[in-house]
Every structure is written in structure tokens, then in C-alpha cells.
Design a protein around this motif. Structure first.
Motif, PDB file in Angstrom:
ATOM      1  N   ALA A 174       0.987  -1.207   0.051  1.00 52.50           N
ATOM      2  CA  ALA A 174      -0.149   0.213   0.009  1.00 52.50           C
ATOM      3  C   ALA A 174       0.771   1.192  -0.082  1.00 52.50           C
ATOM      4  O   ALA A 174       0.705   2.298  -0.642  1.00 52.50           O
ATOM      5  N   GLN A 175       1.997   1.118   0.860  1.00 55.05           N
ATOM      6  CA  GLN A 175       2.855   2.488   0.807  1.00 55.05           C
ATOM      7  C   GLN A 175       3.616   2.723  -0.689  1.00 55.05           C
ATOM      8  O   GLN A 175       3.523   3.723  -1.000  1.00 55.05           O
ATOM      9  N   TYR A 176       3.947   1.371  -1.196  1.00 54.72           N
ATOM     10  CA  TYR A 176       4.422   1.671  -2.535  1.00 54.72           C
ATOM     11  C   TYR A 176       3.540   1.970  -3.542  1.00 54.72           C
ATOM     12  O   TYR A 176       4.102   2.915  -4.300  1.00 54.72           O
ATOM     13  N   TYR A 177       2.291   1.616  -3.427  1.00 52.78           N
ATOM     14  CA  TYR A 177       1.202   2.076  -4.485  1.00 52.78           C
ATOM     15  C   TYR A 177       0.966   3.619  -3.996  1.00 52.78           C
ATOM     16  O   TYR A 177       0.843   4.170  -5.190  1.00 52.78           O
ATOM     17  N   GLY A 178       0.922   3.939  -2.880  1.00 57.22           N
ATOM     18  CA  GLY A 178       0.735   5.492  -2.515  1.00 57.22           C
ATOM     19  C   GLY A 178       1.811   6.291  -3.404  1.00 57.22           C
ATOM     20  O   GLY A 178       1.480   7.517  -3.446  1.00 57.22           O
ATOM     21  N   SER A 179       3.121   5.966  -3.227  1.00 56.04           N
ATOM     22  CA  SER A 179       4.142   6.766  -3.704  1.00 56.04           C
ATOM     23  C   SER A 179       4.407   6.408  -5.058  1.00 56.04           C
ATOM     24  O   SER A 179       5.420   6.795  -5.523  1.00 56.04           O
ATOM     25  N   LYS A 180       3.777   5.541  -5.787  1.00 55.18           N
ATOM     26  CA  LYS A 180       3.995   4.989  -7.190  1.00 55.18           C
ATOM     27  C   LYS A 180       5.231   4.463  -7.586  1.00 55.18           C
ATOM     28  O   LYS A 180       5.509   4.415  -8.597  1.00 55.18           O
ATOM     29  N   GLU A 181       5.597   3.792  -6.669  1.00 57.28           N
ATOM     30  CA  GLU A 181       7.218   2.919  -6.810  1.00 57.28           C
ATOM     31  C   GLU A 181       6.760   1.493  -7.176  1.00 57.28           C
ATOM     32  O   GLU A 181       6.971   0.515  -6.361  1.00 57.28           O
ATOM     33  N   MET A 182       6.260   1.320  -8.351  1.00 60.80           N
ATOM     34  CA  MET A 182       5.895   0.019  -8.974  1.00 60.80           C
ATOM     35  C   MET A 182       6.919  -1.130  -8.938  1.00 60.80           C
ATOM     36  O   MET A 182       6.647  -2.239  -8.879  1.00 60.80           O
ATOM     37  N   ASP A 183       8.190  -0.573  -9.226  1.00 61.60           N
ATOM     38  CA  ASP A 183       9.167  -1.516  -9.523  1.00 61.60           C
ATOM     39  C   ASP A 183       9.572  -2.198  -7.956  1.00 61.60           C
ATOM     40  O   ASP A 183       9.604  -3.694  -7.819  1.00 61.60           O
ATOM     41  N   LYS A 184       9.323  -1.318  -6.581  1.00 61.37           N
ATOM     42  CA  LYS A 184       9.508  -2.155  -5.477  1.00 61.37           C
ATOM     43  C   LYS A 184       8.233  -2.741  -5.225  1.00 61.37           C
ATOM     44  O   LYS A 184       8.250  -3.759  -4.374  1.00 61.37           O
TER      45      LYS A 184
ATOM     46  N   THR B 117       8.383  -6.776  -4.000  1.00 59.88           N
ATOM     47  CA  THR B 117       7.870  -7.005  -2.877  1.00 59.88           C
ATOM     48  C   THR B 117       6.861  -8.421  -2.943  1.00 59.88           C
ATOM     49  O   THR B 117       6.802  -9.187  -2.100  1.00 59.88           O
ATOM     50  N   ILE B 118       5.951  -8.484  -3.955  1.00 59.07           N
ATOM     51  CA  ILE B 118       5.329  -9.450  -4.343  1.00 59.07           C
ATOM     52  C   ILE B 118       5.974 -10.924  -4.685  1.00 59.07           C
ATOM     53  O   ILE B 118       5.949 -11.809  -3.942  1.00 59.07           O
ATOM     54  N   ILE B 119       7.168 -10.960  -5.225  1.00 59.52           N
ATOM     55  CA  ILE B 119       8.151 -11.912  -5.439  1.00 59.52           C
ATOM     56  C   ILE B 119       8.462 -12.337  -4.185  1.00 59.52           C
ATOM     57  O   ILE B 119       8.726 -13.607  -3.725  1.00 59.52           O
ATOM     58  N   THR B 120       9.294 -11.325  -3.424  1.00 59.61           N
ATOM     59  CA  THR B 120       9.893 -11.795  -2.207  1.00 59.61           C
ATOM     60  C   THR B 120       8.930 -12.320  -1.182  1.00 59.61           C
ATOM     61  O   THR B 120       9.066 -13.317  -0.444  1.00 59.61           O
ATOM     62  N   SER B 121       7.486 -11.800  -1.252  1.00 60.03           N
ATOM     63  CA  SER B 121       6.582 -12.481  -0.236  1.00 60.03           C
ATOM     64  C   SER B 121       6.097 -13.855  -0.699  1.00 60.03           C
ATOM     65  O   SER B 121       5.920 -14.767   0.434  1.00 60.03           O
ATOM     66  N   ILE B 122       5.990 -14.273  -2.000  1.00 57.14           N
ATOM     67  CA  ILE B 122       5.605 -15.406  -2.335  1.00 57.14           C
ATOM     68  C   ILE B 122       6.605 -16.223  -1.716  1.00 57.14           C
ATOM     69  O   ILE B 122       6.288 -17.510  -1.277  1.00 57.14           O
ATOM     70  N   ILE B 123       7.917 -16.082  -1.935  1.00 58.95           N
ATOM     71  CA  ILE B 123       9.153 -17.010  -1.499  1.00 58.95           C
ATOM     72  C   ILE B 123       9.159 -17.274   0.061  1.00 58.95           C
ATOM     73  O   ILE B 123       9.087 -18.229   0.519  1.00 58.95           O
ATOM     74  N   PHE B 124       8.947 -16.131   0.656  1.00 56.73           N
ATOM     75  CA  PHE B 124       9.346 -16.088   2.198  1.00 56.73           C
ATOM     76  C   PHE B 124       7.997 -16.639   2.595  1.00 56.73           C
ATOM     77  O   PHE B 124       8.010 -17.480   3.716  1.00 56.73           O
ATOM     78  N   ILE B 125       6.947 -16.085   2.476  1.00 59.99           N
ATOM     79  CA  ILE B 125       5.885 -16.376   3.286  1.00 59.99           C
ATOM     80  C   ILE B 125       5.349 -17.853   3.048  1.00 59.99           C
ATOM     81  O   ILE B 125       4.784 -18.655   3.699  1.00 59.99           O
ATOM     82  N   GLY B 126       5.681 -18.084   1.431  1.00 54.77           N
ATOM     83  CA  GLY B 126       5.053 -19.684   1.148  1.00 54.77           C
ATOM     84  C   GLY B 126       5.842 -20.596   2.031  1.00 54.77           C
ATOM     85  O   GLY B 126       5.364 -21.782   2.192  1.00 54.77           O
TER      86      GLY B 126
ATOM     87  N   PHE C  76      -1.163  -3.592 -14.549  1.00 52.58           N
ATOM     88  CA  PHE C  76      -0.125  -2.897 -14.127  1.00 52.58           C
ATOM     89  C   PHE C  76       0.972  -3.693 -13.420  1.00 52.58           C
ATOM     90  O   PHE C  76       1.850  -2.993 -12.977  1.00 52.58           O
ATOM     91  N   ILE C  77       0.575  -4.812 -12.850  1.00 53.22           N
ATOM     92  CA  ILE C  77       1.523  -5.280 -11.889  1.00 53.22           C
ATOM     93  C   ILE C  77       1.888  -6.776 -12.775  1.00 53.22           C
ATOM     94  O   ILE C  77       2.328  -7.674 -11.869  1.00 53.22           O
ATOM     95  N   LYS C  78       1.834  -6.738 -14.070  1.00 51.76           N
ATOM     96  CA  LYS C  78       2.283  -8.050 -14.827  1.00 51.76           C
ATOM     97  C   LYS C  78       3.779  -8.296 -14.370  1.00 51.76           C
ATOM     98  O   LYS C  78       4.572  -7.182 -14.580  1.00 51.76           O
ATOM     99  N   ILE C  79       4.141  -9.197 -13.875  1.00 47.53           N
ATOM    100  CA  ILE C  79       5.716  -9.524 -13.749  1.00 47.53           C
ATOM    101  C   ILE C  79       6.313 -10.346 -14.782  1.00 47.53           C
ATOM    102  O   ILE C  79       6.065 -11.353 -15.187  1.00 47.53           O
ATOM    103  N   SER C  80       7.228  -9.688 -15.313  1.00 46.64           N
ATOM    104  CA  SER C  80       7.878 -10.424 -16.267  1.00 46.64           C
ATOM    105  C   SER C  80       9.468 -10.972 -15.814  1.00 46.64           C
ATOM    106  O   SER C  80       9.619 -10.992 -14.569  1.00 46.64           O
ATOM    107  N   LYS C  81      10.001 -11.470 -16.415  1.00 41.57           N
ATOM    108  CA  LYS C  81      11.465 -12.102 -16.107  1.00 41.57           C
ATOM    109  C   LYS C  81      12.128 -11.254 -15.394  1.00 41.57           C
ATOM    110  O   LYS C  81      12.901 -11.486 -14.357  1.00 41.57           O
ATOM    111  N   CYS C  82      12.476 -10.101 -15.806  1.00 39.17           N
ATOM    112  CA  CYS C  82      13.244  -8.998 -15.343  1.00 39.17           C
ATOM    113  C   CYS C  82      12.750  -8.435 -14.049  1.00 39.17           C
ATOM    114  O   CYS C  82      13.678  -7.946 -13.288  1.00 39.17           O
ATOM    115  N   ASP C  83      11.588  -8.567 -13.723  1.00 47.23           N
ATOM    116  CA  ASP C  83      10.958  -8.331 -12.413  1.00 47.23           C
ATOM    117  C   ASP C  83      11.186  -9.236 -11.246  1.00 47.23           C
ATOM    118  O   ASP C  83      11.205  -8.935 -10.131  1.00 47.23           O
ATOM    119  N   ILE C  84      11.631 -10.683 -11.728  1.00 48.13           N
ATOM    120  CA  ILE C  84      12.015 -11.692 -10.738  1.00 48.13           C
ATOM    121  C   ILE C  84      13.503 -11.605 -10.244  1.00 48.13           C
ATOM    122  O   ILE C  84      14.481 -11.904 -10.560  1.00 48.13           O
TER     123      ILE C  84
END
Length: 448
Positions: free
Chosen positions: A76-86, A90-99, A217-225
Motif C-alpha cells: 500500500a505504501q509503494y502504491y501510494g508513492s507510485k514505486e511500482m518496481d518495488k 515485494t510480491i516476488i519476495t513475499s511469495i518465496i518467504f511467506i510460502g 499494471f503489476i504484470k511480472i516479467s522475467k526481469c522483475d523476478i
């Protein structure tokens, strides 16, 4: 999707919170149906076994939900600041860590099931049903992770409607399967557990498919991983601290459940019903607090401190109005509510349940404020304060439950420990608002 950095604060929070509240009503309905079917068609002992086991389930769920909630604040903080790379990282990191954390929890819980039941004083006559129920539910925790991470992502961008749709579908499936497995197939408590896991799997699959296919707008490509050290550290900090807060809260409840278990099946059944009533009654203000957390996080990201101040004032008004109405209705209809859970010939269980409701329900406004404080401090990143409030609330509750239950109050002492714990945490919350919020974004002080 709702951008909570603009427009009327009260309308923004309520519009965002309403689908969350409706969704949790459906979730509580299928939990309620579980209890009603178990109590009415399997028996009071089965209700006691499932009710006691449910406290363990809630604790395990709270760890996973807390992890995803913490990540949701980051998103939510990154969405509010429009930092979409972060945002994507964060999504990728969360899948690995929380999973990975979820799989670990499942393994240690299954192998330690006997010790868990022993630790919380499960009566021997209830242990078999409890174990059957718990093993099935624990195996389904992977769906809890998938659904709640998808939900955290959607809510972080202001979409609280889609999780509602998926939850409604799951709730209806759960109710139908409860009736089929218990009434038609005579599967007992195992049938109730299987119905719950199947329903959870449906909501998990639907929510993850929607996120993958529909949020362009949150489509994740290989370079985002990729996983950077800084994002990984922040994911751990937000998710683990929020999980600690959530799990401490529910661990305290679990310890109290262990004390309740020493009073026998009658008190256990009454407590199980009373806790169900509580979870439904104050669930809307809990969801309001979670919505407020997203509101605070988005506005923190956008640097709009005045909107956070206005949001606090609006939240206080909403909480007071809602809790006064809810408390009144629950107290007036307490006996009728208990009859939903148990047959009318179980007079002792009904009397104890009414007593519990009469003591606790009048103080719902206190936990309403506590949820608001949780949301505020999570949203601005002061997660340690949320933990302090939780320890104060649950620590007081646990200590007083054991102390007061040894007096002539007996089990009633356990009931009274609950609002006293809420009150203490609220006092600390007010003090923290006055003294600690100088740490808010950009070192701007929040005046309240």
C-alpha cells in the motif's frame, strides 16, 4: 479500486471497509454454520472439541495472515508513492518467504499435533475428534496463504470488492458441503473440516487467477523476478512483526482456552459459542481497523499527514456508533443467540453462554478502539507499538483469567478478564498517540 489519498476521508475508509466487512460476515457465517451443525447434529461434546480446536486453528491462521497483512502495508505504501518496481519486487519476495514459512508451519504442526493437544489440556474424551479436525484443517493452510496474499495485494491497491466475491462463493460452498458431509454422509467432525478446506481452496484459486490475469499494471516479467537485500529485509520486518502481533493476540486466547478446558465440556461449549458470537459481533470494527491501516499506509506513502489525522477523528465516531448499537442488540438477544448453537435442553451451557455474552458484549467499544490503534501504528510503520498493545491486552487477560478463575467467580473470572485487558491496551494506545507519533513520515508530527 479506491485511491484513499484523495477525497473525503470517512467515505474513503467506509467504502473500502464495507466489502471487507461483508466478506468477513460470510466467512463468519460459514464458521457459524460449522458450530451450529456440530452442536445440533453431532452433539455438545463435538461442539466443545471443534470449538477448542478452533482456537488452535485461529492461532496458526493468525501467523500466516499476519505475515500477509504486513506485506500488504508495504504494498500500500509503494502504491501510494507510485514505486511500482518495488511493488513488484515485494510480491516476488513475499511469495518465496511467506510460502516457505507456511510449509514449515504445516510440517511442524502435523508432527507436533499430540503435543499441541496435550499442552492445551484437551480432555481425553474430546482428543480424538479434535485431532481428526485439526489434521485436515492444518493441511489446508497452504490455501490460507494463497488467498490472503492475493487479498493483501488487491486491498493494497484499493480493491476490497474482489476478495469479497471470492469469499462469498467459498462460504456458500462450505455451507452446502457441511450439510452434505455431516447430514447425508455422516462424516462427523471430519466432514466439517473437509468442507472448510475445500471452500478455502476455491477462494485461493479464484483470487490468485484473478490477480495473475486481470491486474495489468503489476504484470511480472522475467526481469522483475529479483530479490534485493533492502526489500527482503523490509518484507521480513513488516511481515514478521505484524505476524508476531497477530499471533501473540491469538496465542493469549489459546492459553485462555487451555484454562477453559480444565472446567470441562459444559464450560468449553459455552465458551466456544460465546467466542463465536464475539468474533461476529466485533468483526466489522476489526475490518474497519484493517481498512484504516491501508488508508494510513497509502497516505503515508503519498506524504499526506493531515489526511491521517482526519481519518483518526472519523474512525473514532464510526466505532462508537457501531459498537453501541451492536452491544445493545447482542445483550438483548443473548439467549436466542445461544439457542442457535445448542439444543434448548442444554440449559447449563445456555446459561453460561448468556453470562459470557452479558459480561463481554457491553465493552465492544474498547476493542473497537484497539483495532483502530492497531491499524494506525501498522499503517505508519510503528509495528513495535502494535505488539506492545497486544502484549498489554492479552497479557492482562491471561493473568487475570488465571487469577480470577481461582476466586469465587470461577469461570466468570475468565469472562471479566477480557474487557479489562482491552481497557488497559486502549489507555496505552492513547499515550502512544500523544508521545510516539513524532516518528511518522518525514519527521512530521501528527497532531490529534
Amino acid at each position: 479500486m479506491i485511491d484513499m489519498t484523495n477525497g473525503d476521508c470517512n467515505k474513503s475508509i467506509l467504502k473500502f471497509a464495507l466489502p471487507m466487512i461483508i466478506g468477513n460476515i460470510f466467512q463468519q457465517i460459514y464458521n457459524l454454520v460449522d458450530s451450529i451443525i456440530v452442536g445440533k447434529f453431532i452433539g455438545a461434546n463435538a461442539l466443545a472439541a471443534v470449538g477448542s480446536s478452533f482456537a488452535i486453528v485461529v492461532f496458526l491462521n493468525s501467523i500466516i495472515i499476519g505475515l500477509t497483512m504486513g506485506v500488504g502495508i508495504m504494498l500500500a505504501q509503494y502504491y501510494g508513492s507510485k514505486e511500482m518496481d518495488k511493488f513488484k519486487e515485494t510480491i516476488i519476495t513475499s511469495i518465496i518467504f511467506i510460502g516457505g514459512a507456511t510449509i514449515f508451519i504445516i510440517i511442524i504442526s502435523i508432527f507436533g499435533i499430540n503435543k499441541i493437544l496435550e499442552l492445551f489440556n484437551m480432555p481425553a474424551e474430546l482428543a480424538s475428534d479434535s485431532m481428526k479436525y485439526l489434521i485436515i484443517i492444518i493441511l489446508g493452510l497452504i490455501f490460507t496463504f494463497i488467498y490472503n496474499l492475493s487479498t493483501a495485494l488487491l486491498r493494497s491497491i484499493g480493491d476490497s470488492k474482489r476478495p469479497l466475491y471470492f469469499l462469498i462463493i467459498a462460504s456458500l460452498i462450505n455451507i452446502i458441503l457441511d450439510l452434505v458431509f455431516v447430514l447425508k454422509l455422516n462424516l462427523g467432525v471430519e466432514g466439517v473440516a473437509i468442507a472448510t478446506v475445500i471452500a478455502q481452496s476455491v477462494s485461493a484459486i479464484l483470487s490468485s487467477i484473478y490477480v495473475y490475469r486481470k491486474i495489468d499494471f503489476i504484470k511480472i516479467s522475467k526481469c522483475d523476478i529479483k530479490i534485493s537485500k533492502n526489500i527482503f529485509k523490509e518484507v521480513i520486518r513488516y511481515s514478521v512483526l505484524t505476524s508476531i502481533q497477530q499471533s501473540i493476540m491469538n496465542f493469549g486466547i489459546l492459553i485462555v482456552q487451555g484454562l477453559v478446558n480444565t472446567f470441562g465440556a459444559t464450560v468449553m461449549a459455552a465458551f466456544a459459542a460465546g467466542v463465536k458470537v464475539d468474533s461476529i459481533a466485533y468483526m466489522p470494527v476489526q475490518d474497519f481497523g484493517n481498512a484504516f491501516s491501508t488508508f494510513v499506509a497509502q497516505n503515508k506513502g503519498a506524504g499526506k499527514i493531515d489526511r491521517i489525522k482526519d481519518g483518526i477523528r472519523s474512525s473514532i465516531k464510526v466505532i462508537i456508533i457501531f459498537c453501541v448499537i451492536t452491544s445493545s442488540l447482542i445483550i438483548i438477544f443473548s439467549k436466542d443467540i445461544m439457542l442457535l448453537f445448542i439444543n434448548k435442553n442444554e440449559t447449563e451451557v445456555i446459561a453460561l453462554g448468556v453470562e459470557y455474552i452479558s459480561v463481554v458484549a457491553i465493552f465492544y467499544v474498547l476493542i473497537g478502539f484497539l483495532f483502530m490503534f492497531y491499524g494506525l501504528f501498522r499503517g505508519i510503520g510503528l509495528l513495535n507499538i502494535s505488539i506492545i498493545l497486544t502484549i498489554a491486552s492479552l497479557g492482562t487477560r491471561v493473568v487475570l483469567a488465571y487469577v480470577l478463575s481461582e476466586t469465587k467467580l470461577g469461570a466468570s473470572g475468565i469472562w471479566w478478564s477480557i474487557p479489562i485487558g482491552w481497557a488497559l491496551a486502549d489507555i496505552i494506545g492513547v499515550i502512544c498517540v500523544k508521545l510516539k507519533l513524532g516518528k511518522i513520515v518525514n519527521e512530521k508530527r501528527l497532531e490529534v
